[in-house]
Structure formats: C-alpha cells, structure tokens
Scaffold this active site. Structure first.
Site, short mmCIF file in Angstrom:
data_model
loop_
_atom_site.label_atom_id
_atom_site.label_comp_id
_atom_site.label_asym_id
_atom_site.label_seq_id
_atom_site.Cartn_x
_atom_site.Cartn_y
_atom_site.Cartn_z
N GLN A 39 11.15 -22.29 50.05
CA GLN A 39 11.27 -20.98 50.69
C GLN A 39 9.95 -20.45 51.25
OE1 GLN A 39 14.31 -19.43 50.92
NE2 GLN A 39 15.33 -21.05 49.77
N ASP A 89 7.61 -26.13 44.17
CA ASP A 89 8.78 -26.17 45.05
C ASP A 89 8.55 -25.12 46.13
OD1 ASP A 89 11.19 -25.62 46.34
OD2 ASP A 89 12.38 -25.44 44.51
N HIS A 139 15.53 -23.46 41.04
CA HIS A 139 16.70 -24.07 41.67
C HIS A 139 17.09 -25.29 40.86
CE1 HIS A 139 18.89 -26.35 44.80
NE2 HIS A 139 18.99 -25.22 45.48
N CYS A 191 22.68 -22.08 43.25
CA CYS A 191 22.05 -23.25 42.61
C CYS A 191 20.98 -22.82 41.62
CB CYS A 191 21.47 -24.21 43.65
SG CYS A 191 22.70 -24.93 44.74
N LYS A 228 14.63 -25.07 56.20
CA LYS A 228 14.43 -23.67 55.81
C LYS A 228 13.22 -23.08 56.51
CE LYS A 228 16.40 -24.55 51.22
NZ LYS A 228 17.69 -23.88 51.32
#
Length: 394
Positions: free
Chosen positions: A190, A187, A109, A351, A213
C-alpha cells in the site's frame, strides 16, 4: 483533475473507492504495454536482434527506474516478481529458515501470515505477534520485549494496513530490530501509491512492492533486497535465464538479479510498471499527499454525519483506507446496495481475519482512496450510504 489521465473514468460513472484492492491505470501505462505487444514483442536476455534488444533494454530500464524510485543502491537489489504475495513467499522460502522466530504485527494481510504457517510456525512456536492498542497503534514496548526474548528473529511487518490505513513507523521498527540483531522485511503493497519510500533511509533489509496497487499492471511486483543479503538468498525457482553454464554434472547460476528471475517474465507488465512510476513522478508526491490528506479528511468528516457509525481507529497516522461499520447492519448488505448506486468499495475481512477477530467483528466497510478521488466521489458515497441504511433499517 487527474481523472482525465485514466481511461476507466472516461468510460464509467462509478465512484471508484476500492483503491486498496487495485488502482486504476493511466493511459501511458496502457499505451506502454500495447506498444510492446504491437511494435517490438520479443523475449528478453536471449536473442540479439533489434526488437529483442529493445525489449531487454526497456525491461532493464524499468529495473533502473524502480531502483532510483525507492533509492536502492544498485540494480542487483531489485528482483521482479508477480507481486507482494510472491515477494514475501520468496523470502520466506529462500531466506528465513535459519531464523528461529518471525515477528509480525497485528495488522498483517494474510500474505504475511500464511507463509509462516506453511513453515509450521504458530504463536509461541516460531511466530510472535506485536500487540496493538485500542487505536490500532503498534506497541513498541511489546515489540522490544519480543526482540529481547528472541535473539535470532526475522521481523516482517506491513508498512500501511490494507484494512485500516494505519501507518507503521518503519524507521523506528527497523532501528529497534537492528539494535537486537534482527532482520526486517516490509510489506509495501500500500506504500508507493501514497508516499515516497527511501529504502536506504528506512534501512530495511527487504521491501516488497506491488505494481497494480501503484497505478501499474496486475501480475507484477518486486522485492528489494539489501545488497549484504544477496549472497545468502537462495533461488526460489531455476531454469531459463537464471544460469551461467549447465552440463549433466551440475549448473552454475548468474549473479543477482537474474539468478532469481526464472523463465520469461511479465515483460509488458514490467515496462508498464516503469511508466506508472514515471507518471507518479510527473504528478509528484507533494501533490499526491496534499490531495489525499484533503479528501481523506473530508471523507472522515462526512462519514461522521452518519448515525450509528463505528470506527476502529482515528485518522491520525493513517492514509488511504477508512474502515467502519453501521451498528445493527451487516456490512455485506450495505456493500450490495451501494454497488447498485454505482459506488465501488470493499466489504469483508480484507484478507486480515486475525485483526477482525481481535476486534470482535467479521469485517468492515472499507473506503480506500487515491489522488484522483475528489469531494464529488465522497458526496456520492455518503448519499448512497444514507439511502442503503434507510432501506436496510426500514
């Protein structure tokens, strides 16, 4: 079955398939935030009257809940932020300057690309990108080559691609990185909506977390910092709630996590996030993974009925998101039409422009699932897609 827990679905006929952008919120999350504002709205870590003490207790209780949820070893390893973007920027600004090279994957991202550019890092000049194959799988041979060539490296990779749903083998990435003395940040934007995360088992050094999220409020997130790195982490901001003592000659700061949480935090949001985590525990990851695998497989099967559909990876080692295009059609046009038919999905580059450019496309149509989605949502999607395609090709 679980839609009844989410007010959005009581008030909307939309087939909501944009969970990669944000998830819907269960009633318990909304209630927790409203209760804070209506019944004990006060600042934390400052006053000692009843409501203030309750606000502080619930805020710190949320830290403990998150700590246990991801199996961190201590509360001091959990620092609340606005979300994954701020978490990554925090670590980029406060920790990574001493590392000569940052290594990222091809599926990042922008939030895990732009912060490195802001440091003046570009390809071959302090930034390296691990290749992926034609199925978007991580090239471990290339990764190990980069690690061997860059002895002072900081590895920062996504756990699950927001654009394609591809899952990286974080345990193996971390094992190899640590073999060469590199430090690893993940990261996890998700991640928690789909799978159990154990930061000690993964052995990561930093893990960035998003609430919105993960069925929680917007504007809230966290960064897990392995205890051994806390002493080397500089405050991103300072001021209220971060200090032990101040005079005009200097200041001394509190210990982690408080030295890193300047100003009044999103108290209601953090309390709501705790309720989202408790709700996930109530549903259970075993249920979540079983439901999602079933619906994800059904989605892939139904999408393959559509002529001229183009995929960019298979569904092996993938979860949540499925990206595709229709030959000869512009993804934006498809998105506009299916919206008119009460289908919520995302079109565009998500993104993640670099991987789109690598694939030779401007973007995709992305369907992203949560455990509350079902076959009916997928059937509505397929009907809408077929109608949109027919209209655009006529």
């Amino acid at each position: 079955m679980f839609k009844k827990d989410f007010p959005y679905f009581k008030n909307s006929e939309i087939a909501y398939l944009d969970n990669g952008a944000t998830t819907q919120k269960p009633q318990c999350v909304i209630d927790a935030q409203v209760e804070y504002y209506e019944k004990y709205c006060a600042n934390t870590h400052r006053s000692n009257f009843g409501d203030a003490n309750k606000a502080t207790t619930n805020y710190e209780g949320a830290r403990k809940i998150l700590k246990e949820f991801i199996n961190a070893s201590g509360n001091e390893e959990i620092i609340f932020t606005k979300g994954v973007s701020e978490s990554i920027n925090f670590i980029a600004s406060s920790f990574v300057s001493k590392y000569e090279t940052v290594i990222i994957s091809s599926l990042e991202h922008h939030s895990n690309i732009v912060p490195w550019h802001m440091q003046g890092r570009t390809i071959g000049k302090g930034l390296e990108v691990v290749k992926c194959d034609e199925n978007l799988s991580f090239d471990f041979d290339h990764f190990e080559k980069l690690l061997s060539q860059n002895k002072n490296a900081f590895v920062s990779v996504t756990h699950i691609s927001n654009a394609f749903g591809k899952i990286h083998d974080i345990k193996e990435i971390t094992r190899l990185a640590h073999k060469y003395g590199a430090v690893v940040m993940i990261d996890g934007a998700q991640s928690l909506a789909h799978m159990k995360v154990d930061v000690q088992d993964l052995d990561v050094d930093f893990f960035a977390i998003s609430a919105h999220k993960t069925f929680g409020p917007t504007g809230v997130g966290a960064i897990y910092v392995k205890k051994e790195h806390l002493a080397d982490l500089l405050p991103y901001q300072t001021g209220g709630a971060t200090i032990h003592e101040v005079d005009y000659h200097g200041s001394t700061l509190l210990d982690s996590p408080y030295m890193f949480e300047a100003g009044t935090q999103n108290i209601a949001g953090v309390i709501g996030f705790a309720q989202a985590l408790e709700y996930i525990k109530h549903v259970g990851y075993e249920n979540i993974e079983t439901i999602e695998k079933d619906v994800y497989t059904y989605l892939d099967k139904r999408l393959r009925e559509i002529p001229d559909i183009e995929f960019y990876n298979d569904i092996e080692d993938s979860v949540g998101s499925r990206s595709f295009n229709i030959k000869g059609l512009i993804h934006d046009d498809v998105g506009i039409l299916v919206d008119k038919m009460k289908i919520a999905l995302r079109v565009g580059h998500h993104c993640a422009q670099p991987i789109m450019k690598q694939l030779g496309i401007k973007g995709t149509i992305r369907v992203s699932l949560a455990f509350y989605n079902n076959y009916t949502d997928i059937d509505k999607l397929i009907l809408a897609l077929k109608k949109a395609i027919s209209m655009l090709k006529d």
